[in-house]
Enzyme design. Structure first.
Site, PDB file in Angstrom:
ATOM      1  N   GLU A  86       0.837  -1.206   0.000  1.00 60.40           N
ATOM      2  CA  GLU A  86       0.000   0.000   0.000  1.00 60.40           C
ATOM      3  C   GLU A  86       0.868   1.249   0.000  1.00 60.40           C
ATOM      4  O   GLU A  86       0.559   2.235  -0.675  1.00 60.40           O
ATOM      5  CB  GLU A  86      -0.892   0.029   1.240  1.00 60.40           C
ATOM      6  CG  GLU A  86      -1.907  -1.087   1.314  1.00 60.40           C
ATOM      7  CD  GLU A  86      -2.677  -1.024   2.613  1.00 60.40           C
ATOM      8  OE1 GLU A  86      -3.860  -0.619   2.559  1.00 60.40           O
ATOM      9  OE2 GLU A  86      -2.112  -1.354   3.668  1.00 60.40           O
ATOM     10  N   TYR A  94     -14.435  26.718  -1.655  1.00 60.15           N
ATOM     11  CA  TYR A  94     -14.369  25.260  -1.719  1.00 60.15           C
ATOM     12  C   TYR A  94     -13.158  24.767  -2.503  1.00 60.15           C
ATOM     13  O   TYR A  94     -12.628  23.692  -2.214  1.00 60.15           O
ATOM     14  CB  TYR A  94     -15.673  24.698  -2.281  1.00 60.15           C
ATOM     15  CG  TYR A  94     -16.852  25.096  -1.441  1.00 60.15           C
ATOM     16  CD1 TYR A  94     -17.020  24.580  -0.157  1.00 60.15           C
ATOM     17  CD2 TYR A  94     -17.773  26.032  -1.894  1.00 60.15           C
ATOM     18  CE1 TYR A  94     -18.076  24.972   0.642  1.00 60.15           C
ATOM     19  CE2 TYR A  94     -18.837  26.426  -1.096  1.00 60.15           C
ATOM     20  CZ  TYR A  94     -18.983  25.898   0.168  1.00 60.15           C
ATOM     21  OH  TYR A  94     -20.022  26.295   0.949  1.00 60.15           O
ATOM     22  N   GLU A 105      -7.605   6.510  10.189  1.00 59.02           N
ATOM     23  CA  GLU A 105      -8.015   7.310  11.345  1.00 59.02           C
ATOM     24  C   GLU A 105      -7.101   8.530  11.509  1.00 59.02           C
ATOM     25  O   GLU A 105      -7.571   9.641  11.805  1.00 59.02           O
ATOM     26  CB  GLU A 105      -7.981   6.466  12.625  1.00 59.02           C
ATOM     27  CG  GLU A 105      -9.029   5.382  12.695  1.00 59.02           C
ATOM     28  CD  GLU A 105      -8.639   4.073  12.022  1.00 59.02           C
ATOM     29  OE1 GLU A 105      -9.335   3.068  12.247  1.00 59.02           O
ATOM     30  OE2 GLU A 105      -7.641   4.027  11.268  1.00 59.02           O
ATOM     31  N   LYS A 163     -11.577   3.839   1.986  1.00 60.44           N
ATOM     32  CA  LYS A 163     -10.492   3.141   1.296  1.00 60.44           C
ATOM     33  C   LYS A 163     -11.143   1.981   0.536  1.00 60.44           C
ATOM     34  O   LYS A 163     -11.337   0.894   1.078  1.00 60.44           O
ATOM     35  CB  LYS A 163      -9.503   2.653   2.354  1.00 60.44           C
ATOM     36  CG  LYS A 163      -8.209   2.117   1.871  1.00 60.44           C
ATOM     37  CD  LYS A 163      -7.341   1.827   3.105  1.00 60.44           C
ATOM     38  CE  LYS A 163      -6.003   1.285   2.755  1.00 60.44           C
ATOM     39  NZ  LYS A 163      -5.184   1.042   3.942  1.00 60.44           N
TER      40      LYS A 163
END
Length: 122
Positions: A15, A47, A67, A93
């Site tokens: 990853e 934005y 997290e 994910k």
């Protein structure tokens, strides 16, 4: 706001090396009465600027945990944008390396400006 990024967050070496897609859904909580009454862009959030803020955190850093990524994004939004009183943030994910059939792995956090003082030492 729901945005997609390619980044290298994760526990596993693959990853961190190959990377994968991440989805960030940010709900900004702020008083928009003035913007609604006046139709003045200066009385609301830019934005595009929020996008660049999130993009920088997601793509220029590497965290093991989603997290931690969520924590960093929420804190940054609250620190940079004074109008924002709170944020509800989901980090997803879709290609997490978990055996099984699933849409995604995600975490959602709610953070309020009034709680930021307790997060300074996190």
């Amino acid at each position: 706001m729901e945005w997609h990024f390619f980044a290298k967050h994760g526990v596993f070496l693959e990853e961190q090396t190959l990377g994968q897609r991440f989805e960030i859904d940010a709900e900004l909580l702020f008083e928009m009465l003035d913007a609604g009454k006046t139709d003045d862009p200066l009385k609301t959030i830019d934005y595009a600027e929020v996008y660049r803020c999130i993009e920088g955190i997601v793509t220029k850093n590497a965290y093991k945990l989603i997290e931690t990524l969520a924590h960093e994004i929420a804190n940054s939004i609250l620190e940079k944008y004074g109008l924002v009183k709170g944020v509800v943030l989901t980090v997803s994910k879709p290609s997490a390396p978990i055996p099984g059939i699933f849409n995604n792995v995600s975490v959602t956090l709610t953070r309020e400006r009034s709680l930021m003082r307790g997060c300074e030492n996190d």
